[in-house]
Write a protein that holds these residues in place. Structure first.
Motif, short mmCIF file in Angstrom:
data_model
loop_
_atom_site.label_atom_id
_atom_site.label_comp_id
_atom_site.label_asym_id
_atom_site.label_seq_id
_atom_site.Cartn_x
_atom_site.Cartn_y
_atom_site.Cartn_z
N SER A 118 0.84 -1.20 0.00
CA SER A 118 0.00 0.00 0.00
C SER A 118 0.88 1.25 0.00
CB SER A 118 -0.91 0.02 1.24
OG SER A 118 -0.14 0.32 2.39
N VAL A 220 -8.55 -0.10 -0.66
CA VAL A 220 -8.65 1.21 -1.29
C VAL A 220 -9.77 2.04 -0.68
CG1 VAL A 220 -9.15 2.40 -3.46
CG2 VAL A 220 -7.64 0.41 -3.45
N THR A 221 -10.95 1.44 -0.48
CA THR A 221 -12.13 2.21 -0.08
C THR A 221 -12.31 2.32 1.42
OG1 THR A 221 -13.54 0.24 -0.23
CG2 THR A 221 -13.33 1.60 -2.20
N LYS A 224 -8.36 3.37 2.65
CA LYS A 224 -8.04 4.60 1.91
C LYS A 224 -6.58 4.65 1.49
CE LYS A 224 -11.68 6.81 4.57
NZ LYS A 224 -12.07 7.83 5.56
N GLY A 226 -3.60 3.65 -1.58
CA GLY A 226 -3.28 3.16 -2.91
C GLY A 226 -2.69 1.78 -2.78
N ALA A 255 -6.09 3.15 -6.76
CA ALA A 255 -5.99 4.30 -5.85
C ALA A 255 -7.38 4.85 -5.58
CB ALA A 255 -5.10 5.39 -6.45
N PRO A 256 -7.59 5.35 -4.36
CA PRO A 256 -8.91 5.90 -4.04
C PRO A 256 -9.09 7.30 -4.62
CG PRO A 256 -7.45 6.14 -2.15
CD PRO A 256 -6.67 5.39 -3.21
N LEU A 266 -12.81 4.85 -7.13
CA LEU A 266 -11.45 4.34 -7.25
C LEU A 266 -11.05 4.28 -8.72
CD1 LEU A 266 -11.41 1.11 -8.30
CD2 LEU A 266 -12.35 0.75 -6.03
N TYR A 268 -8.52 1.88 -11.19
CA TYR A 268 -7.87 0.56 -11.18
C TYR A 268 -7.24 0.31 -12.53
CZ TYR A 268 -7.63 -4.57 -11.51
OH TYR A 268 -7.21 -5.87 -11.70
N THR A 287 -1.81 7.56 -7.61
CA THR A 287 -2.39 8.13 -6.39
C THR A 287 -2.46 9.65 -6.49
OG1 THR A 287 -1.51 6.29 -5.10
CG2 THR A 287 -2.19 8.24 -3.89
#
Length: 551
Positions: A118, A220-221, A224, A226, A255-256, A266, A268, A287
């Motif tokens: 991350s 990600v969600t 929070k 990447g 990345a969010p 996000l 992807y 990110t």
């Protein structure tokens, strides 16, 4: 896969993808599809997946569930093109199709402790170029390109382009620099679900379904962060997630889209076997770009919502101005009697209607009606009923015949889910006699000056449910000081924070306490009493009160 397009009066249109085997619908927030509609039961209906497809079931709701205009009893099959009506909410069923590609979030568990890096671990461990001297020519070129793509996107963000176009632009820039095989940008919809907004595929790549690891999506969600996931074929130090290897993916990054502390979506990207693998620098760029784009996307969505809301509010205000002119400007002057009426819409326009019509013989029709639903459609139907009522009252039809004629009119002019509760009282001010007909409306109340009260019960079904219906009538006499109260269910069904309804008994008790006041004061007392009872809970239905006192 089925998609539901949901329209509730006064609420933004939203879409719900039926991506699970069972979906509940109702006004409780615990439902899969939460509907801001007070006419619904808490858990109103359910969709269930069967080997033959989805079926719709009514869960014993108070007002029923309609499919293509017919009220359902047993579970019925559901297909694209169907229309569901729950109270005031209309739901159109379609097949979900997005460039022939579905996005599926797998429920399987990845060995993420060995495969996921991350932004808090990988990126923070990378020495940022600005914090050290950069001498490598390739790294200088990569840094310059990264700054260029961020600059290009930042310049694009200065323009007010639509959200789908902005989402496509972001993927276009990412594909130009990072060269992924497949890319996806997802945004949260009105219910908080992630929905695909834009997709992109490299040349020669099969646009098969995109399957996202739930582990990745949650990182990600929820966390929070990447995320970079890498396959062992490209980095022997890091194990691979089973779902990634089986999908033929070398690596993927996500990345969010973060605004303040809220994740609105996000981005992807994935690379397939034999092509390339993403790096920590790629994740850093993704990110940074996502952080830059998220604020603009959110602002665009808010702007689009605000503009649409302002347009609707402007149109509804004009409609209410027209509708107000349909109500009596002043009540007629009657011998030894006084009249008063008032409607308060729950939204801008009202589905309630009241009217007074003085006949040639001096008697007066007093009408209160409540069209099922609220908003523009209900107000138009109310206006149609008014014009028909006045025409037939002028021909001296008695109350029961008025209901019969109006019932047939509504049956001819509206669909099966629309109906109208209606009460008409024909009053003779000389004698105090009242002849009334009640078509499925709330019972009128007669508060006797000598004590006690009488009710005016229904003598038939609401208008518009069954053609050819006949209606009964009742009669009574008002003595001096007696007070007749007609009202709509927005009064008795007003709810408090505990979801208790105001009810008939409270209304009788409240009016009894102020019955000797001027009629405007009685109506004001009802409004004040309802506000105190609701304790801040919004009124979800129109409220109409009509009062007649014999002096």
């Amino acid at each position: 896969m089925l998609s539901l397009t949901i329209q509730t009066p006064g609420e933004p249109v939203r879409r719900f993808l039926v991506d699970r085997p069972a979906v509940t619908l109702g006004r409780a927030s615990t439902n899969d599809v939460f509907l801001v509609d007070r006419t619904l039961s808490r858990v109103h209906a359910r969709l269930d997946e069967t080997p033959e497809g989805f079926v719709l079931t009514d869960l014993g709701s108070r007002n029923g569930t309609l499919l293509n205009g017919a009220r359902i009893g047993d579970p019925v099959a559901l297909a694209a093109g169907d229309r569901i009506v729950l109270g005031e909410t209309t739901i159109d069923v379609t097949e979900e199709a997005l460039s022939g590609t579905r996005v599926v979030i797998d429920a399987g568990t990845d060995r993420s402790d060995r495969t996921m890096i991350s932004t808090t671990s990988a990126v923070s461990s990378l020495r940022h170029p600005s914090a050290r001297e950069v001498t490598d020519a390739a790294e200088l070129k990569r840094l310059a390109t990264s700054l260029q793509i961020l600059n290009d996107v930042s310049l694009a963000l200065l323009t007010d382009i639509p959200v789908p176009e902005m989402s496509g632009l972001i993927l276009e820039k990412l594909f130009a620099y990072l060269e992924p095989d497949r890319g996806l940008l997802m945004l949260r919809d009105g219910s908080g679900e992630l929905r695909p907004e834009a997709m992109r595929f490299a040349e020669g790549i099969d646009p098969a379904d995109i399957r996202l690891s739930r582990t990745l999506v949650e990182a990600v969600t929820v966390e929070k962060h990447g995320v970079l996931m890498v396959d062992t074929a490209s980095d022997a130090k890091i194990g691979t997630a089973d779902s990634i290897r089986l999908s033929g993916i070398t690596s993927c990054i996500a990345a969010p889209l973060l605004v303040d502390d809220a994740v609105i979506g996000l981005v992807y990207l994935e690379a397939r076997l034999g092509r390339k693998s993403f790096t920590g620098e790629d994740l850093r760029l993704l990110t940074s770009l996502a952080n830059t784009a998220a604020i603009k996307i959110q602002n665009l969505r808010l702007q689009e919502t605000a503009v649409a809301k302002m347009r609707i509010e402007r149109e509804m205000a004009l409609a209410w101005d027209v509708q107000k002119r349909l109500f009596p400007e002043v009540p007629p002057t009657l011998a030894s009697s006084e009249l008063f009426g008032r409607t308060l819409p729950a939204r801008t326009v009202s589905g309630d209607y009241y009217d007074f019509f003085v006949r040639n013989d001096g008697t007066v029709d007093i009408v209160v009606a409540d069209v099922c639903g609220k908003g523009m459609a209900a107000s138009i139907l109310a206006a149609s009923i008014q014009s028909a009522f006045q025409a037939w009252a002028a021909e001296n039809f008695p109350p029961d015949r008025l209901c019969e004629r109006l019932n047939d009119l509504v049956c001819r002019r509206t669909s099966a889910e629309k109906f109208v509760t209606f009460i008409v009282a024909l009053y003779d001010p000389e004698t105090g006699s009242v002849v009334y007909a009640n078509a499925g409306h709330n019972p009128g109340i007669v508060l006797r000056a000598a004590g006690g009260h009488d009710l005016l019960p229904a003598q038939g079904t609401p208008l518009g449910l069954f053609p050819g219906r006949t209606y009964g009538s009742g009669s009574l006499t008002l003595a001096p000081g007696d007070l007749l109260v007609l009202y709509t269910d927005g009064v008795t069904e007003a709810a408090n924070p505990d979801d208790d309804e105001f009810g008939l008994d409270r209304l009788v008790e409240l009016v009894r306490g102020v019955a000797a006041s001027p009629l405007a004061g009685v109506e004001e007392a009802i409004c004040t009493g309802l506000a105190a009872f609701a304790a801040g809970v919004p009124f979800h239905d129109d409220r109409t009160v009509v009062l007649l006192r014999r002096l």
